[in-house]
Design a protein around this motif. Structure first.
Motif, PDB file in Angstrom:
ATOM      1  N   THR A 190       0.814  -1.214   0.000  1.00  0.00           N
ATOM      2  CA  THR A 190       0.000   0.000   0.000  1.00  0.00           C
ATOM      3  C   THR A 190       0.849   1.267   0.000  1.00  0.00           C
ATOM      4  O   THR A 190       0.326   2.365   0.049  1.00  0.00           O
ATOM      5  N   ASN A 250      -0.363   2.059   7.378  1.00  0.00           N
ATOM      6  CA  ASN A 250      -1.398   1.103   6.983  1.00  0.00           C
ATOM      7  C   ASN A 250      -1.066  -0.290   7.496  1.00  0.00           C
ATOM      8  O   ASN A 250      -1.937  -1.020   7.970  1.00  0.00           O
ATOM      9  N   PHE A 279      -9.115   4.782   8.489  1.00  0.00           N
ATOM     10  CA  PHE A 279      -9.343   4.088   7.221  1.00  0.00           C
ATOM     11  C   PHE A 279     -10.687   4.423   6.622  1.00  0.00           C
ATOM     12  O   PHE A 279     -10.809   4.651   5.408  1.00  0.00           O
ATOM     13  N   HIS A 309      -9.717   7.363   3.636  1.00  0.00           N
ATOM     14  CA  HIS A 309      -9.239   6.641   2.462  1.00  0.00           C
ATOM     15  C   HIS A 309     -10.338   6.546   1.408  1.00  0.00           C
ATOM     16  O   HIS A 309     -11.508   6.570   1.730  1.00  0.00           O
TER      17      HIS A 309
END
Length: 508
Positions: free
Chosen positions: A462, A467, A504, A508
């Motif tokens: 990623t 992450n 997240f 994201h």
């Protein structure tokens, strides 16, 4: 023994610890040789942020290394050295700046927060609480994940791994009958030669293997440049054009190369020769203009980030990114302290690292200094083990290393001659060194193996270190929850996992 030698003997208890001034100086030189590559590699990584950052961060890296190494030598009296850590510098540049849209100064603020929190944790004892909250399955995997990420960056910088439309990544073409050219392959050959040289010299226990291979690679690069048409000619450049024939960029692997000239709208209008600057004071000028103090003058200005993101996202990223910096810094330092002291049998009567709180405090203060100067998190270097292997036992080793970094501060023009083809070998090999922790993972236990794998794999996959840490923590908590082992979950671990989960879903 001279009066000065007697003073050093008394100050650092050399005789009592079974060493002498000569041994300590030799150990300090060896440690410096094994880690001086950080000046060039760190500056080169930050150089991707724009013109002038190489020189600015070169000076910032040197200053923070001098301060951190002096502190750990004088306060903790351990034969260890500090500088901007590999991994966290990649996280700073490629994840926080390029991936999250934060500015260089914003990222420095995260590093400063890391340092301040680290100081508070060390002084109050909360450091151990946080450290114990991270499950072993994730904790032991973090260095390996960072190692893979660093190696991946090195492979990209060397041009060995390139973009591909269908599979996203692929090995560079080496088919000279097809698209490959000697001019394009030559830098790759330099990286491979330097990398093999590093491995061979390390196997033969030659001290400073990374440095010698890096320097050898640089020499080979310029020697092989004689075989490349136009290598030393500033007119040797390949222009990149769009379908309409308009110039959109340029490429050059050559010694001089070109720098793009743009108008107020960022449109490329021409090129100028990118010649080298041999004035060592120019790096200090860039340091003053671009780096030092920027964390205070520009670090709190998040207007660039807020152009495309919400305030809620900013708050979450402030928490989680600062936490990521702090966790990686803390675990890296603790692991290095234990590992290096174990190699030299330097533990105290309780089997602990002597003066560990002073060592951690030195690390935290150095990180704050690094943020103020303009570089990423400062940490204790595993290469310190090389000096300990030479017989170094006291803080005098650190003093010698600090003096060497101070002298190197005035040699930045020489560092400009080191091509990325050579520094890429250091990135790849340091990534290899960081993989040894995987032997401590119980790969036969799914509850341990999967969180560890996720932590390791998601960092390079990623292109983001945090992450990997976040996802590793989350899957660890979920596995414990669904296997009926809720009581084994630390409350602090759950809180950290929830912070990452929120990040997240909302950013994201």
């Amino acid at each position: 023994m001279s009066k000065f030698g007697a003073f050093l003997d008394k100050k650092f208890q050399l005789t009592e610890k079974g060493t002498d001034v000569r041994t300590e100086i030799t150990a300090g030189l060896v440690t410096f040789m094994t880690m001086v590559y950080i000046l060039m590699v760190n500056a080169g990584m930050f150089g991707d942020l724009g013109e002038g950052y190489f020189g600015a961060v070169y000076i910032a890296t040197a200053i923070s290394a001098v301060v951190g190494t002096l502190l750990i030598g004088l306060m903790a009296k351990l034969p260890l050295a500090q500088a901007s850590g590999m991994g966290l510098n990649a996280f700073f540049v490629y994840t926080v700046c390029f991936g999250m849209d934060f500015t260089y100064a914003n990222a420095l603020l995260f590093v400063l927060i890391d340092g301040v929190v680290f100081i508070l944790f060390t002084v109050t004892g909360l450091r151990r609480v946080i450290f114990n909250a991270i499950p072993d399955a994730v904790k032991v995997a973090i260095p390996a994940g960072i190692g893979l990420f660093i190696a991946f960056l090195g492979l990209q910088n060397a041009g060995i791994v390139v973009n591909d439309d269908s599979t996203l990544l692929k090995l560079v073409s080496m088919n000279f009958i097809g698209t490959a050219t000697w001019a394009g392959f030559m830098p790759i050959l330099v990286t491979l030669a330097a990398l093999i040289g590093t491995v061979v010299m390390s196997k033969l226990n030659i001290k400073g293997a990374i440095l010698w291979a890096l320097l050898g690679g640089a020499v080979l690069y310029y020697l092989l440049g004689l075989t490349v048409s136009g290598f030393y000619n500033p007119d040797a450049i390949t222009l990149i054009k769009d379908e309409a024939g308009a110039i959109t960029g340029y490429t050059s692997n050559y010694f001089l190369g070109y720098a793009a000239v743009t108008d107020a709208n960022g449109v490329i209008t021409g090129y100028v020769a990118n010649t080298l600057n041999w004035n060592p004071l120019s790096a200090f000028e860039q340091f003053g203009n671009l780096a030092v103090g920027k964390v205070f003058t520009e670090g709190f200005n998040f207007s660039v980030f807020l152009e495309n993101n919400s305030v809620a996202s900013l708050v979450l990223l402030l928490l989680t990114t600062s936490l990521a910096f702090c966790m990686v810094d803390m675990f890296d330092t603790l692991g290095t302290l234990y590992g290096a002291c174990a190699r030299g049998n330097l533990f105290d009567e309780n089997g602990e690292v002597p003066n560990i709180n002073q060592a951690m405090l030195a690390d935290a203060v150095a990180t704050c200094v690094g943020a103020i100067c303009g570089t990423s998190t400062v940490t204790t270097f595993v290469e310190s083990s090389a000096g300990i292997g030479e017989g170094g036992k006291t803080g005098l080793v650190s003093i010698v290393v600090a003096i060497c970094f101070f002298v190197a501060m005035f040699l930045s023009p020489i560092a400009q001659l080191i091509p990325s083809a050579a520094t890429a070998s250091a990135l790849i090999y340091v990534g290899v060194l960081m993989m040894n922790c995987v032997t401590k993972i119980d790969w036969l236990d799914p509850a341990v193996a999967f969180p560890a794998f996720v932590t390791i794999a998601m960092m390079p996959f990623t292109y983001n270190i945090s992450n990997g840490i976040g996802l590793g923590l989350i899957v660890y908590v979920l596995i414990k929850l669904f296997t009926g082992k809720v009581k084994e979950i630390n409350v602090t671990t759950v809180i950290i996992g929830l912070l990452f989960t929120a990040m997240f879903f909302l950013t994201h």
